[in-house]
Design a protein around this motif. Structure first.
Motif, PDB file in Angstrom:
ATOM      1  N   ASN A   1      -0.065 -12.345  30.041  1.00  0.00           N
ATOM      2  CA  ASN A   1      -0.551 -11.795  31.302  1.00  0.00           C
ATOM      3  C   ASN A   1       0.670 -11.549  32.200  1.00  0.00           C
TER       4      ASN A   1
ATOM      5  N   ARG B   1      -9.359 -16.660  33.367  1.00  0.00           N
ATOM      6  CA  ARG B   1      -8.757 -16.096  32.161  1.00  0.00           C
ATOM      7  C   ARG B   1      -9.782 -15.347  31.322  1.00  0.00           C
TER       8      ARG B   1
ATOM      9  N   GLU C   1      -8.199 -12.218  29.466  1.00  0.00           N
ATOM     10  CA  GLU C   1      -7.307 -12.678  28.393  1.00  0.00           C
ATOM     11  C   GLU C   1      -8.110 -13.228  27.221  1.00  0.00           C
TER      12      GLU C   1
ATOM     13  N   GLU D   1      -5.830 -10.441  36.395  1.00  0.00           N
ATOM     14  CA  GLU D   1      -5.738 -10.133  34.970  1.00  0.00           C
ATOM     15  C   GLU D   1      -5.808  -8.619  34.823  1.00  0.00           C
TER      16      GLU D   1
END
Length: 112
Positions: free
Chosen positions: A32, A9, A12, A44
């Protein structure tokens, strides 16, 4: 969260930090949407951001989007293939139904 979860992640997390720091949003979400596209599992590359900020007061929609693009310039150049933006003032958000329409189904393409 495990280190592999944190790594998966990274983009993000970067989006969240930059937009929260600069725009001080009253409401904020980073979604996402990579799984909806021709992208490897855990990608991502496709995001939707919902940002409600006083910094958008008296700013036309194009300027709000430009503010977000400027903040995420590195991610857009290196990681993000598509970015959908919902940018509202607190008053606009309060006067809305406070929901964000689902993104349309992917129409193909090869991704990044």
């Amino acid at each position: 969260m495990s280190s592999s979860g944190a790594m998966s992640r990274r983009v993000e997390s970067s989006i969240r930090k930059k937009l929260e720091s600069a725009l001080k949003p009253q409401h904020f979400d980073v979604i996402n949407e990579s799984y909806m596209h021709n992208a490897p599992k855990g990608s991502e590359s496709h995001f939707k951001v919902v940002v409600v900020s006083e910094k958008f007061d008296k700013q036309p929609l194009i300027k709000r989007h430009q503010m977000i693009y400027d903040l995420l310039q590195t991610e857009l150049e290196e990681d993000i293939h598509a970015l959908s933006i919902v940018a509202k003032t607190p008053e606009q958000w309060e006067n809305s139904n406070k929901t964000v329409a689902a993104s349309p189904a992917c129409r193909g393409g090869f991704g990044k």
